[in-house]
Design a protein around this motif. Structure first.
Motif, PDB file in Angstrom:
ATOM      1  N   GLU A 238       0.819  -1.204   0.000  1.00 13.65           N
ATOM      2  CA  GLU A 238       0.000   0.000   0.000  1.00 13.65           C
ATOM      3  C   GLU A 238       0.859   1.262   0.000  1.00 13.65           C
ATOM      4  OE1 GLU A 238      -3.200   0.081  -0.354  1.00 13.65           O
ATOM      5  OE2 GLU A 238      -3.418  -2.108  -0.326  1.00 13.65           O
ATOM      6  N   THR A 239       0.567   2.156  -0.941  1.00 13.33           N
ATOM      7  CA  THR A 239       1.314   3.416  -1.032  1.00 13.33           C
ATOM      8  C   THR A 239       0.734   4.469  -0.096  1.00 13.33           C
ATOM      9  OG1 THR A 239       1.790   2.894  -3.347  1.00 13.33           O
ATOM     10  CG2 THR A 239       2.199   5.162  -2.631  1.00 13.33           C
ATOM     11  N   LEU A 240      -0.555   4.411   0.139  1.00 16.58           N
ATOM     12  CA  LEU A 240      -1.262   5.280   1.082  1.00 16.58           C
ATOM     13  C   LEU A 240      -1.391   6.726   0.612  1.00 16.58           C
ATOM     14  CD1 LEU A 240       0.314   4.038   4.464  1.00 16.58           C
ATOM     15  CD2 LEU A 240      -1.813   3.256   3.383  1.00 16.58           C
ATOM     16  N   LEU A 241      -0.425   7.215  -0.141  1.00 17.95           N
ATOM     17  CA  LEU A 241      -0.428   8.610  -0.584  1.00 17.95           C
ATOM     18  C   LEU A 241      -0.719   8.712  -2.081  1.00 17.95           C
ATOM     19  CD1 LEU A 241       2.879   9.728   1.175  1.00 17.95           C
ATOM     20  CD2 LEU A 241       0.560  10.018   2.047  1.00 17.95           C
ATOM     21  N   THR A 242      -1.292   9.833  -2.494  1.00 14.94           N
ATOM     22  CA  THR A 242      -1.513  10.063  -3.923  1.00 14.94           C
ATOM     23  C   THR A 242      -0.307  10.714  -4.591  1.00 14.94           C
ATOM     24  OG1 THR A 242      -2.603  12.163  -3.399  1.00 14.94           O
ATOM     25  CG2 THR A 242      -4.010  10.231  -3.701  1.00 14.94           C
ATOM     26  N   LEU A 243       0.613  11.269  -3.795  1.00  9.72           N
ATOM     27  CA  LEU A 243       1.849  11.873  -4.324  1.00  9.72           C
ATOM     28  C   LEU A 243       1.517  12.860  -5.448  1.00  9.72           C
ATOM     29  CD1 LEU A 243       4.029   8.622  -4.388  1.00  9.72           C
ATOM     30  CD2 LEU A 243       3.982  10.388  -2.617  1.00  9.72           C
ATOM     31  N   ASP A 244       0.697  13.847  -5.114  1.00  9.81           N
ATOM     32  CA  ASP A 244       0.169  14.766  -6.121  1.00  9.81           C
ATOM     33  C   ASP A 244       1.224  15.662  -6.761  1.00  9.81           C
ATOM     34  OD1 ASP A 244      -2.452  13.859  -5.793  1.00  9.81           O
ATOM     35  OD2 ASP A 244      -2.784  15.181  -4.087  1.00  9.81           O
ATOM     36  N   TYR A 245       2.243  16.044  -6.006  1.00 11.12           N
ATOM     37  CA  TYR A 245       3.278  16.886  -6.614  1.00 11.12           C
ATOM     38  C   TYR A 245       4.015  16.060  -7.665  1.00 11.12           C
ATOM     39  CZ  TYR A 245       7.588  19.497  -7.300  1.00 11.12           C
ATOM     40  OH  TYR A 245       8.641  20.160  -7.874  1.00 11.12           O
ATOM     41  N   PRO A 246       4.037  16.506  -8.929  1.00 12.61           N
ATOM     42  CA  PRO A 246       4.634  15.692 -10.000  1.00 12.61           C
ATOM     43  C   PRO A 246       6.154  15.765 -10.033  1.00 12.61           C
ATOM     44  CG  PRO A 246       3.788  17.744 -10.902  1.00 12.61           C
ATOM     45  CD  PRO A 246       3.431  17.753  -9.439  1.00 12.61           C
ATOM     46  N   ILE A 247       6.797  14.617  -9.968  1.00 12.90           N
ATOM     47  CA  ILE A 247       8.242  14.553 -10.159  1.00 12.90           C
ATOM     48  C   ILE A 247       8.513  14.253 -11.632  1.00 12.90           C
ATOM     49  CG2 ILE A 247       8.795  13.947  -7.787  1.00 12.90           C
ATOM     50  CD1 ILE A 247       8.922  11.003  -8.671  1.00 12.90           C
ATOM     51  N   LEU A 248       9.777  14.196 -12.022  1.00 12.75           N
ATOM     52  CA  LEU A 248      10.135  14.066 -13.430  1.00 12.75           C
ATOM     53  C   LEU A 248      10.307  12.619 -13.880  1.00 12.75           C
ATOM     54  CD1 LEU A 248      12.693  17.020 -13.714  1.00 12.75           C
ATOM     55  CD2 LEU A 248      10.230  17.026 -14.182  1.00 12.75           C
ATOM     56  N   VAL A 249      10.062  11.667 -12.986  1.00 16.95           N
ATOM     57  CA  VAL A 249      10.155  10.250 -13.327  1.00 16.95           C
ATOM     58  C   VAL A 249       8.829   9.592 -12.973  1.00 16.95           C
ATOM     59  CG1 VAL A 249      11.433   8.099 -12.981  1.00 16.95           C
ATOM     60  CG2 VAL A 249      12.618  10.281 -12.770  1.00 16.95           C
ATOM     61  N   ASP A 250       8.370   8.710 -13.827  1.00 18.06           N
ATOM     62  CA  ASP A 250       7.114   8.019 -13.577  1.00 18.06           C
ATOM     63  C   ASP A 250       7.376   6.717 -12.828  1.00 18.06           C
ATOM     64  OD1 ASP A 250       4.618   6.927 -13.531  1.00 18.06           O
ATOM     65  OD2 ASP A 250       4.441   6.623 -15.698  1.00 18.06           O
ATOM     66  N   TYR A 251       7.012   6.699 -11.559  1.00 17.99           N
ATOM     67  CA  TYR A 251       7.151   5.487 -10.747  1.00 17.99           C
ATOM     68  C   TYR A 251       5.788   4.832 -10.503  1.00 17.99           C
ATOM     69  CZ  TYR A 251      12.002   6.691  -9.753  1.00 17.99           C
ATOM     70  OH  TYR A 251      13.349   6.964  -9.866  1.00 17.99           O
ATOM     71  N   GLY A 252       4.872   5.057 -11.434  1.00 19.16           N
ATOM     72  CA  GLY A 252       3.523   4.524 -11.282  1.00 19.16           C
ATOM     73  C   GLY A 252       3.461   3.014 -11.216  1.00 19.16           C
ATOM     74  N   ALA A 253       4.479   2.332 -11.746  1.00 22.60           N
ATOM     75  CA  ALA A 253       4.486   0.867 -11.707  1.00 22.60           C
ATOM     76  C   ALA A 253       4.889   0.341 -10.337  1.00 22.60           C
ATOM     77  CB  ALA A 253       5.432   0.313 -12.773  1.00 22.60           C
ATOM     78  N   LEU A 254       5.425   1.219  -9.483  1.00 19.29           N
ATOM     79  CA  LEU A 254       5.842   0.815  -8.149  1.00 19.29           C
ATOM     80  C   LEU A 254       4.740   1.137  -7.139  1.00 19.29           C
ATOM     81  CD1 LEU A 254       9.519   2.154  -8.083  1.00 19.29           C
ATOM     82  CD2 LEU A 254       8.724  -0.131  -8.722  1.00 19.29           C
ATOM     83  N   SER A 255       4.859   0.545  -5.972  1.00 16.01           N
ATOM     84  CA  SER A 255       3.914   0.848  -4.896  1.00 16.01           C
ATOM     85  C   SER A 255       4.621   0.708  -3.562  1.00 16.01           C
ATOM     86  CB  SER A 255       2.697  -0.089  -4.958  1.00 16.01           C
ATOM     87  OG  SER A 255       3.083  -1.437  -4.721  1.00 16.01           O
ATOM     88  N   GLY A 256       3.893   1.004  -2.496  1.00 15.51           N
ATOM     89  CA  GLY A 256       4.442   0.840  -1.162  1.00 15.51           C
ATOM     90  C   GLY A 256       5.672   1.683  -0.915  1.00 15.51           C
ATOM     91  N   VAL A 257       6.543   1.166  -0.061  1.00 10.74           N
ATOM     92  CA  VAL A 257       7.724   1.923   0.338  1.00 10.74           C
ATOM     93  C   VAL A 257       8.684   2.133  -0.825  1.00 10.74           C
ATOM     94  CG1 VAL A 257       9.102  -0.063   1.086  1.00 10.74           C
ATOM     95  CG2 VAL A 257       9.425   2.172   2.200  1.00 10.74           C
ATOM     96  N   SER A 258       8.698   1.221  -1.795  1.00 14.03           N
ATOM     97  CA  SER A 258       9.582   1.392  -2.954  1.00 14.03           C
ATOM     98  C   SER A 258       9.228   2.659  -3.720  1.00 14.03           C
ATOM     99  CB  SER A 258       9.488   0.186  -3.892  1.00 14.03           C
ATOM    100  OG  SER A 258      10.135  -0.926  -3.349  1.00 14.03           O
ATOM    101  N   ARG A 259       7.933   2.875  -3.929  1.00 11.70           N
ATOM    102  CA  ARG A 259       7.520   4.070  -4.659  1.00 11.70           C
ATOM    103  C   ARG A 259       7.793   5.332  -3.856  1.00 11.70           C
ATOM    104  NH1 ARG A 259       1.695   5.370  -7.586  1.00 11.70           N
ATOM    105  NH2 ARG A 259       2.354   7.362  -8.495  1.00 11.70           N
ATOM    106  N   VAL A 260       7.480   5.318  -2.583  1.00 10.67           N
ATOM    107  CA  VAL A 260       7.658   6.522  -1.765  1.00 10.67           C
ATOM    108  C   VAL A 260       9.137   6.851  -1.592  1.00 10.67           C
ATOM    109  CG1 VAL A 260       7.176   7.609   0.453  1.00 10.67           C
ATOM    110  CG2 VAL A 260       5.468   6.115  -0.587  1.00 10.67           C
ATOM    111  N   LEU A 261       9.975   5.822  -1.427  1.00 11.51           N
ATOM    112  CA  LEU A 261      11.410   6.055  -1.296  1.00 11.51           C
ATOM    113  C   LEU A 261      11.975   6.684  -2.569  1.00 11.51           C
ATOM    114  CD1 LEU A 261      14.130   5.800   0.154  1.00 11.51           C
ATOM    115  CD2 LEU A 261      14.265   3.437  -0.646  1.00 11.51           C
ATOM    116  N   ASN A 262      11.627   6.136  -3.726  1.00 12.39           N
ATOM    117  CA  ASN A 262      12.083   6.707  -4.988  1.00 12.39           C
ATOM    118  C   ASN A 262      11.580   8.137  -5.159  1.00 12.39           C
ATOM    119  OD1 ASN A 262      13.569   4.762  -7.026  1.00 12.39           O
ATOM    120  ND2 ASN A 262      12.111   3.492  -5.921  1.00 12.39           N
TER     121      ASN A 262
END
Length: 299
Positions: free
Chosen positions: A143-167
């Protein structure tokens, strides 16, 4: 634990998937690990596990196994590892990433600047702490829990959980490194000139700043000189009108390489910022066609 069939996981994107298409392990081994996790979750009362909770627990096992497999450059290394071992190793990786995220956040927040962006402020000041507090690394690590609305320059949409948030936070750290070489007022002036009510703008700050800096570099205009007058914008239009999209892209990549090499000497930062250049080049071409480069190169 009751077996709910092969298709029992509904991932965060809402797509139902067949676990046998993802995990190269015997079904019996997979279900045994899920059953053991369910026992810990319910205190051995497996009958209380609902279909939704079974989905969650299967997702937890799959997430950890994936984390383990993705760490291995050679897939053959995973063949002699049982799903129970892969899950255990994967969970250790999850715990390590959570620890790294906490440490990285502790460093980031010491001198974090949001430059007036409400979206960036909220995700860093409120969102990441909430994630660290609520993240369930045992029963719902996927579970990622967050929508991460602020857009970064890399698409980590394929990741989830702590892996996505850490990246995600690693990218924010690179952005902070880039922006903090400049005066905070200068960055804010660029953002305000780009969009007066930029505080609620859902765009990447670095991309807007890089865009403006490229205008200076195309004109050989010192970065510390503020403002583009009418003659400079006309000269810029003449320069760009003679170039193809590929030539503009090549210049932009070369200019970014020179900029980061001179002021930062950080290849990771260069690679990150380069992700934003294709969109910048597209906007330059569009503005060129409509004779409104002043909307991009603002100060």
């Amino acid at each position: 634990m009751a077996v709910y069939g092969r298709k029992i996981l509904r991932e965060s994107a809402g797509k139902e998937v067949d676990i046998m298409e993802i995990l190269n392990y015997p079904m019996e081994e997979v279900m045994q690990v899920v059953s053991e996790l369910a026992g810990k979750y319910t205190g051995c009362d497996h009958s209380s596990v609902t279909y939704e909770k079974a989905q969650m627990l299967m997702g937890a096992v799959m997430y950890c196994v994936r984390e383990y497999e993705q760490q291995k450059s050679n897939a053959l290394l995973t063949k002699n590892v049982s799903v129970k071992e892969a899950y255990r190793y994967g969970r250790e990786i999850v715990l390590d990433k959570r620890k790294k995220l906490q440490e990285l956040y502790n460093e980031l927040i010491l001198d974090f600047r949001d430059y007036g962006s409400v979206c960036l402020h909220d995700i860093i000041r409120q969102g990441i702490p909430a994630f660290l507090e609520r993240y369930d690394d045992r029963y719902a690590p996927q579970e990622t829990l967050l929508t991460l609305d602020y857009p970064i320059l890399v698409d980590y949409g394929a990741l989830s959980g702590v892996s996505r948030v850490l990246n995600y936070v690693q990218c924010i750290c690179l952005e902070q490194k880039f922006l903090q070489k400049m005066d905070e007022g200068y960055v804010i002036k660029i953002l305000r000139a780009y969009q007066r009510d930029y505080a609620y703008m859902i765009e990447n700050i670095c991309e807007v700043v890089c865009q403006n800096l490229l205008g200076h570099m195309m004109l050989d205009k010192p970065l510390q000189e503020i403002g583009f007058d009418k003659e400079e914008l006309e000269s810029l239009e003449d320069i760009l009108a003679e170039k193809t999209k590929e030539q503009i892209s090549a210049f932009a990549f070369k200019a970014m390489e020179q900029l980061t090499g001179k002021y930062y000497d950080d290849n990771d930062l260069l690679l990150y910022l380069n992700n934003g250049l294709p969109d910048i080049v597209t906007r330059i071409q569009c503005s060129l066609q409509n004779h409104c480069l002043g909307n991009l190169f603002v100060i």
